[in-house]
Design a protein around this motif. Structure first.
Motif, PDB file in Angstrom:
ATOM      1  N   SER A   1      -4.900  86.311 102.693  1.00  6.63           N
ATOM      2  CA  SER A   1      -5.746  85.591 103.647  1.00  6.63           C
ATOM      3  C   SER A   1      -5.335  84.132 103.738  1.00  6.63           C
ATOM      4  CB  SER A   1      -7.212  85.684 103.226  1.00  6.63           C
ATOM      5  OG  SER A   1      -7.419  84.905 102.061  1.00  6.63           O
ATOM      6  N   GLY A   2      -5.764  83.514 104.830  1.00  2.36           N
ATOM      7  CA  GLY A   2      -5.553  82.091 105.030  1.00  2.36           C
ATOM      8  C   GLY A   2      -6.877  81.395 105.227  1.00  2.36           C
ATOM      9  N   PRO A   3      -6.863  80.160 105.702  1.00  2.22           N
ATOM     10  CA  PRO A   3      -8.102  79.430 105.948  1.00  2.22           C
ATOM     11  C   PRO A   3      -8.875  79.977 107.144  1.00  2.22           C
ATOM     12  CG  PRO A   3      -6.184  78.124 106.554  1.00  2.22           C
ATOM     13  CD  PRO A   3      -5.665  79.391 105.959  1.00  2.22           C
TER      14      PRO A   3
ATOM     15  N   VAL B   1      -2.494  84.022 111.302  1.00  2.00           N
ATOM     16  CA  VAL B   1      -2.943  84.639 112.549  1.00  2.00           C
ATOM     17  C   VAL B   1      -4.420  84.980 112.395  1.00  2.00           C
ATOM     18  CG1 VAL B   1      -2.622  86.565 114.137  1.00  2.00           C
ATOM     19  CG2 VAL B   1      -0.653  85.606 112.952  1.00  2.00           C
ATOM     20  N   CYS B   2      -5.179  84.745 113.457  1.00  2.00           N
ATOM     21  CA  CYS B   2      -6.614  85.011 113.396  1.00  2.00           C
ATOM     22  C   CYS B   2      -6.885  86.510 113.353  1.00  2.00           C
ATOM     23  CB  CYS B   2      -7.302  84.382 114.611  1.00  2.00           C
ATOM     24  SG  CYS B   2      -9.100  84.611 114.600  1.00  2.00           S
TER      25      CYS B   2
ATOM     26  N   ASP C   1     -11.776  84.473 109.681  1.00  2.00           N
ATOM     27  CA  ASP C   1     -10.690  84.258 108.729  1.00  2.00           C
ATOM     28  C   ASP C   1      -9.336  84.503 109.382  1.00  2.00           C
ATOM     29  OD1 ASP C   1     -11.679  83.998 105.635  1.00  2.00           O
ATOM     30  OD2 ASP C   1     -13.142  85.044 106.873  1.00  2.00           O
ATOM     31  N   THR C   2      -8.310  83.945 108.754  1.00  2.00           N
ATOM     32  CA  THR C   2      -6.931  84.198 109.169  1.00  2.00           C
ATOM     33  C   THR C   2      -6.216  84.941 108.047  1.00  2.00           C
ATOM     34  OG1 THR C   2      -6.085  82.108 108.274  1.00  2.00           O
ATOM     35  CG2 THR C   2      -6.892  82.097 110.553  1.00  2.00           C
ATOM     36  N   TYR C   3      -5.075  85.499 108.383  1.00  2.00           N
ATOM     37  CA  TYR C   3      -4.249  86.151 107.370  1.00  2.00           C
ATOM     38  C   TYR C   3      -2.795  85.852 107.683  1.00  2.00           C
ATOM     39  CZ  TYR C   3      -3.261  89.766 110.864  1.00  2.00           C
ATOM     40  OH  TYR C   3      -2.861  90.428 111.989  1.00  2.00           O
ATOM     41  N   ILE C   4      -1.927  86.069 106.715  1.00  2.00           N
ATOM     42  CA  ILE C   4      -0.508  85.746 106.852  1.00  2.00           C
ATOM     43  C   ILE C   4       0.246  87.001 107.258  1.00  2.00           C
ATOM     44  CG2 ILE C   4       1.565  84.948 105.652  1.00  2.00           C
ATOM     45  CD1 ILE C   4      -0.265  83.355 103.808  1.00  2.00           C
TER      46      ILE C   4
END
Length: 273
Positions: free
Chosen positions: A236-238, A259-260, A246-249
């Motif tokens: 996950s990302g910020p 990416v959302c 949330d976003t993920y890589i």
């Protein structure tokens, strides 16, 4: 036409390099009377010129790939309009997508500081003709706009350029579009500090289940994660600064990026450096 001009330019550069190498080779032979030094000197110059051309072309290809223009080349007209919407929003414009039919010559309108511009978008495999310029110009009065632009992933015919110049219509073609896309990638607002790490190390199925707790307004929750691989684990990302999810890589056309989870409803993307 663009590819032919590029090919001609490369041929001129190579010919100039070979000519320079021969000139230096003859010069060295004239002063040293050594055929070996002459051949080595001329070959070195020719090699340096060719290496410079190859390096320059490699960098150009990397820029083209990184910009996402190759993905745009495969888009239909509607997807191209959506990509332009995201692009101009990133530049601070208020963007309105006109109806898909009966658009009266404009595919988008963009407004900043009270100045409205109509845009005719053309995702073509051939140079854009004067009809696009005519459509954009006639849309000015209908949408009460000040400016008219045409944006394409290709180039324009000579007739289109002349008509645009006569009517003060701005033409944005492939090279300028690539530059705009690059600035879109490089100058995105910094991501906020991570707030939620609930998706870290989760599989795609778990991502879907978690994201379904807050489904998108525009699409079913089961589709909010886009084309996730159900057998793969994502990091996950910020939190997305555009929609709050949330976003993920994942791997994208511009490399690894945040990416959302609500893609494609939310088009947020931040490349990892």
């Amino acid at each position: 036409m663009a590819r032919r001009n590029k090919s001609n330019k490369e041929e001129v550069e190579i010919s100039a390099g070979v000519g320079l190498g021969l000139f230096i080779g003859f010069g060295v032979y004239y002063f040293t009377h050594s055929a070996l030094f002459a051949v080595l000197s001329g070959s070195l110059v020719i090699g340096l010129v060719l290496a410079t051309i190859i390096f320059s072309n490699t960098r150009k290809q990397e820029r083209i790939k990184r910009s996402g223009i190759l993905e745009i080349d495969r888009m239909n007209g509607y997807d191209f309009e959506e990509r332009l919407k995201d692009l101009f929003e990133s530049q601070g414009y208020q963007v309105y997508l006109t109806p898909k039919s009966g658009d009266y010559g404009a595919d988008l309108t963009i407004t900043k500081n009270g100045v409205k511009t109509v845009i005719q978008a053309k995702c073509y495999s051939n140079p854009v003709g004067l009809e696009a310029v005519q459509q954009a110009f006639t849309a000015i009065n209908f949408y009460d706009a000040v400016n008219a632009w045409v944006v394409t992933n290709n180039t324009y015919t000579a007739q289109a350029r002349r008509l645009a110049e006569a009517n003060n219509v701005r033409l944005i073609e492939r090279y300028e579009l690539i530059q705009m896309l690059e600035r879109r990638i490089e100058k995105l607002d910094p991501l906020p500090e991570p707030v939620s790490k609930s998706f870290k190390g989760k599989s795609a199925r778990e991502l879907v289940a978690a994201s379904s707790a807050a489904p998108s307004k525009n699409m079913p929750a089961s589709n909010t994660t886009g084309a996730l691989n159900p057998n793969k684990t994502y990091e996950s990302g910020p939190v997305c600064p555009k929609c709050g999810k949330d976003t993920y890589i994942r791997n994208t056309t511009v490399g690894k990026a945040y990416v959302c989870l609500d893609y494609p409803s939310c088009t947020f993307l931040k490349r990892l450096d």
